[in-house]
Design a protein around this motif. Structure first.
Motif, PDB file in Angstrom:
ATOM      1  N   GLY A 125      37.287  41.610  44.756  1.00 18.07           N
ATOM      2  CA  GLY A 125      36.043  42.008  44.113  1.00 18.07           C
ATOM      3  C   GLY A 125      36.128  43.375  43.468  1.00 18.07           C
ATOM      4  N   THR A 126      35.635  43.478  42.237  1.00 15.17           N
ATOM      5  CA  THR A 126      35.503  44.762  41.544  1.00 15.17           C
ATOM      6  C   THR A 126      34.561  44.590  40.369  1.00 15.17           C
ATOM      7  OG1 THR A 126      36.619  46.501  40.272  1.00 15.17           O
ATOM      8  CG2 THR A 126      37.547  44.299  40.128  1.00 15.17           C
ATOM      9  N   GLN A 143      42.872  36.736  41.747  1.00 12.39           N
ATOM     10  CA  GLN A 143      41.634  36.265  41.118  1.00 12.39           C
ATOM     11  C   GLN A 143      40.597  37.372  41.251  1.00 12.39           C
ATOM     12  OE1 GLN A 143      40.252  32.218  41.973  1.00 12.39           O
ATOM     13  NE2 GLN A 143      42.125  31.926  43.175  1.00 12.39           N
ATOM     14  N   MET A 144      40.177  37.934  40.118  1.00  8.08           N
ATOM     15  CA  MET A 144      39.236  39.045  40.141  1.00  8.08           C
ATOM     16  C   MET A 144      37.808  38.511  40.085  1.00  8.08           C
ATOM     17  SD  MET A 144      41.689  41.099  40.376  1.00  8.08           S
ATOM     18  CE  MET A 144      40.691  42.561  40.594  1.00  8.08           C
ATOM     19  N   VAL A 145      36.978  38.958  41.013  1.00  2.95           N
ATOM     20  CA  VAL A 145      35.592  38.507  41.123  1.00  2.95           C
ATOM     21  C   VAL A 145      34.676  39.690  40.823  1.00  2.95           C
ATOM     22  CG1 VAL A 145      33.838  37.508  42.635  1.00  2.95           C
ATOM     23  CG2 VAL A 145      36.248  36.813  42.873  1.00  2.95           C
ATOM     24  N   ASP A 146      33.795  39.528  39.824  1.00  2.00           N
ATOM     25  CA  ASP A 146      32.905  40.623  39.436  1.00  2.00           C
ATOM     26  C   ASP A 146      31.798  40.791  40.473  1.00  2.00           C
ATOM     27  OD1 ASP A 146      32.144  42.566  37.210  1.00  2.00           O
ATOM     28  OD2 ASP A 146      30.259  41.481  37.511  1.00  2.00           O
ATOM     29  N   ILE A 147      31.668  42.014  40.973  1.00  2.00           N
ATOM     30  CA  ILE A 147      30.620  42.339  41.948  1.00  2.00           C
ATOM     31  C   ILE A 147      29.859  43.562  41.456  1.00  2.00           C
ATOM     32  CG2 ILE A 147      30.129  43.150  44.268  1.00  2.00           C
ATOM     33  CD1 ILE A 147      32.331  41.601  45.346  1.00  2.00           C
ATOM     34  N   ARG A 148      28.550  43.418  41.283  1.00  2.00           N
ATOM     35  CA  ARG A 148      27.688  44.525  40.868  1.00  2.00           C
ATOM     36  C   ARG A 148      26.838  44.986  42.040  1.00  2.00           C
ATOM     37  NH1 ARG A 148      25.428  45.391  36.232  1.00  2.00           N
ATOM     38  NH2 ARG A 148      24.810  47.245  37.378  1.00  2.00           N
ATOM     39  N   PHE A 158      30.960  41.362  49.652  1.00  2.00           N
ATOM     40  CA  PHE A 158      32.344  41.140  50.073  1.00  2.00           C
ATOM     41  C   PHE A 158      32.392  40.170  51.243  1.00  2.00           C
ATOM     42  CE2 PHE A 158      35.543  42.884  53.198  1.00  2.00           C
ATOM     43  CZ  PHE A 158      36.652  42.278  52.627  1.00  2.00           C
ATOM     44  N   LYS A 159      31.467  40.334  52.187  1.00  2.00           N
ATOM     45  CA  LYS A 159      31.414  39.443  53.356  1.00  2.00           C
ATOM     46  C   LYS A 159      30.796  38.096  52.996  1.00  2.00           C
ATOM     47  CE  LYS A 159      31.111  43.201  56.735  1.00  2.00           C
ATOM     48  NZ  LYS A 159      30.290  43.823  57.815  1.00  2.00           N
TER      49      LYS A 159
END
Length: 314
Positions: A125-126, A143-148, A158-159
């Motif tokens: 996540g980023t 695999q990059m997961v977008d987290i705002r 994240f959890k």
């Protein structure tokens, strides 16, 4: 001289911690004054369901605070330096660049794994294109997961999303007391930080000499010099915090060493170079380093990144 000084801040937990740190430092230096923190929501705080780069990054977390400065609602505004655009609105200035915390990024992962040890195809996540690009250059399989969201929100997601890892700035993690979650300080040869990351900037109106004199107590000259080189580098590239640009500057004695990098969104094409010179010429060194990368195709890479990601209009 104003007896009650109003300090503007974003109203997230981390931003309010940072504003409180500034208020406490000023209170110790000026015990006869009163310091009040005013929390203000910014555009970036209100839009949480769209990637930052699609919103547009010019003043995303600063415009509302700067409006409050210009209309006299607050006397100073505390920002993370990485959020401040390189071109400030007319009538505003940076009164203090506070001593920089370690500016690097950190990994928080399940099972205490480091980047190299994450499973193939691990979900990371980023919310940062800069981090995404550099991590994909190092590990194309991720695999990059977008987290705002603010720091607490990202730790919660994240959890909830059962991600394998999360990448965040060390400074925020430390300031909110979550250091025990860190599984790796990501080396600078893998991921250079955002311009100004790790330092606080305190903005004020250009004509407010009384507040400027007060803020001189917080200004840390080596940090200001180092970050001036980074900001000049980014400004020459016409970049912002939502394009894949990383930079880190160190001042040792009279010398300054600046390393900068530009990536495409997928981390496949990378330009990276370092320059050393007199710290007195910090801004010129930043411009010179940018021009070295421009000569090697940086403008084309950044243009393609902007075109590919597009914009979000609201």
């Amino acid at each position: 001289m104003v007896n009650q000084v109003i300090i503007g801040s974003r109203d997230s937990d981390l931003a309010m911690w940072q504003a409180s740190w500034v208020a406490e430092a000023l209170q110790q230096a000026y015990p006869d004054r009163s310091f009040q923190i005013k929390g203000i929501k910014t555009k970036g705080d209100n839009i949480l369901d769209v990637a930052l780069a699609k919103i547009g990054d010019k003043g995303l977390f600063t415009k509302e605070l700067e409006a409050a400065l210009l209309n006299g609602t607050i006397h100073m505004a505390v920002h993370s330096m990485k959020d401040l655009p390189t071109q400030l609105p007319e009538g505003l200035d940076i009164g203090a660049v506070c001593e920089r915390e370690y500016p690097g990024d950190v990994l928080i992962s399940r099972n205490n794994l480091q980047l190299a040890d994450l499973k193939k195809g691990a979900r990371v996540g980023t919310s940062s294109l800069r981090r995404r690009a550099q991590l994909l250059h190092y590990r194309p399989d991720l695999q990059m997961v977008d987290i705002r969201g603010n720091l607490n929100t990202r730790l919660r997601k994240f959890k909830e999303l059962e991600l394998d890892a999360l990448v965040l700035a060390y400074a925020g993690i430390k300031r909110l007391g979550f250091e025990e979650l860190i599984t790796q300080l990501i080396p600078f040869d893998i991921c250079l930080p955002a311009v100004g990351q790790g330092s606080l900037g305190v903005e004020l109106t250009s004509t407010d000499t009384a507040t400027r004199a007060m803020l001189a107590h917080l200004d840390h000259r080596p940090s200001r010099t180092a970050i001036a080189a980074e900001r000049a580098f980014m400004q020459r590239l016409e970049g912002g915090c939502q394009v894949p640009i990383g930079a880190y500057s160190q001042v040792e004695g009279e010398l300054l060493t600046l390393t900068g990098t530009v990536f495409d969104l997928h981390g496949q094409t990378m330009l990276r170079h370092s320059i050393t010179g007199s710290a007195v010429n910090a801004k010129q060194l930043g411009i010179r380093l940018a021009e070295v990368l421009i000569d090697h195709g940086a403008e084309k890479i950044l243009h393609q990144a902007r075109q590919e990601f597009g914009r979000y209009d609201k």
